[in-house]
Design an enzyme around this catalytic site. Sequence first.
Site, short mmCIF file in Angstrom:
data_model
loop_
_atom_site.label_atom_id
_atom_site.label_comp_id
_atom_site.label_asym_id
_atom_site.label_seq_id
_atom_site.Cartn_x
_atom_site.Cartn_y
_atom_site.Cartn_z
N THR A 1 -1.47 -8.38 7.32
CA THR A 1 -0.80 -9.25 6.35
C THR A 1 0.31 -10.06 7.01
O THR A 1 0.49 -11.25 6.71
CB THR A 1 -0.25 -8.42 5.17
OG1 THR A 1 -1.37 -7.78 4.52
CG2 THR A 1 0.50 -9.28 4.18
N PHE B 1 -2.63 -1.48 10.29
CA PHE B 1 -3.72 -2.06 9.51
C PHE B 1 -3.17 -3.12 8.56
O PHE B 1 -3.10 -4.29 8.91
CB PHE B 1 -4.50 -0.97 8.76
CG PHE B 1 -5.19 0.00 9.68
CD1 PHE B 1 -6.26 -0.41 10.47
CD2 PHE B 1 -4.76 1.31 9.79
CE1 PHE B 1 -6.89 0.47 11.34
CE2 PHE B 1 -5.38 2.20 10.65
CZ PHE B 1 -6.45 1.79 11.43
N CYS B 2 -2.79 -2.73 7.39
CA CYS B 2 -2.44 -3.70 6.35
C CYS B 2 -1.11 -4.41 6.60
O CYS B 2 -0.98 -5.59 6.30
CB CYS B 2 -2.46 -3.02 4.99
SG CYS B 2 -4.10 -2.31 4.65
N VAL B 3 -0.11 -3.70 7.13
CA VAL B 3 1.17 -4.36 7.43
C VAL B 3 0.96 -5.39 8.54
O VAL B 3 1.38 -6.55 8.43
CB VAL B 3 2.26 -3.33 7.79
CG1 VAL B 3 3.52 -4.02 8.31
CG2 VAL B 3 2.58 -2.46 6.58
N ASP C 1 0.78 -1.25 0.00
CA ASP C 1 0.00 0.00 0.00
C ASP C 1 0.82 1.30 0.00
O ASP C 1 0.38 2.30 0.57
CB ASP C 1 -0.96 0.04 1.18
CG ASP C 1 -1.99 -1.07 1.14
OD1 ASP C 1 -2.07 -1.78 0.13
OD2 ASP C 1 -2.71 -1.24 2.14
#
Length: 179
Positions: free
Chosen positions: A118, A113-115, A9
């Site tokens: 994942t 969030f995404c880090v 991202d």
Amino acid sequence: MKTALLIIDVQQGLCEGVHQAFESAEVIKRINRVSARARAAGIPVIFIQHESQPGYLEFGTREWQLAEGLHSDATDMRIRKTTPDSFLRTDLEATLKAHGISDLIICGMHTEFCVDTTTRRALALGYPVTLVEDAHTTEGNRYLTPGQVIQHHNATLTNISSFGPRVTAVAAEALQIAA
């Protein structure tokens, strides 16, 4: 052991304006150094791009594009996602399996969030993760500064042992990359 680099991202809409991620220009420079070393070692580089509702990170918009200054190569792969989990409803896992990937290097945005999501999902799927501790960032929140969020996740993710595979946090300059 075969490794892939996931760059999560690092998109223009997260690097500008009121929601600009902390030290995004410096983080992009570190990611560029890591990705250049990965490519030189023959390690696959995979850019993951988040897309949302119309008006924010909408597919194809300027804000959805990779961030200005982020280097990419024609050999790099791209994966589109719609949740903080880069594996959920994407072909990431199939792509990793097709390339015989057993280990991941992770960097990008947003840390909490995404880090984070994942990284945890990668562990659950059996992938050891090297988290580039100074190459992920966030906007922060009303309770924690961006630096506190980053430090917290570097400490928290490296302390997870219940999945089996572990997270190792390494600074960009200290990261050893070999094919």
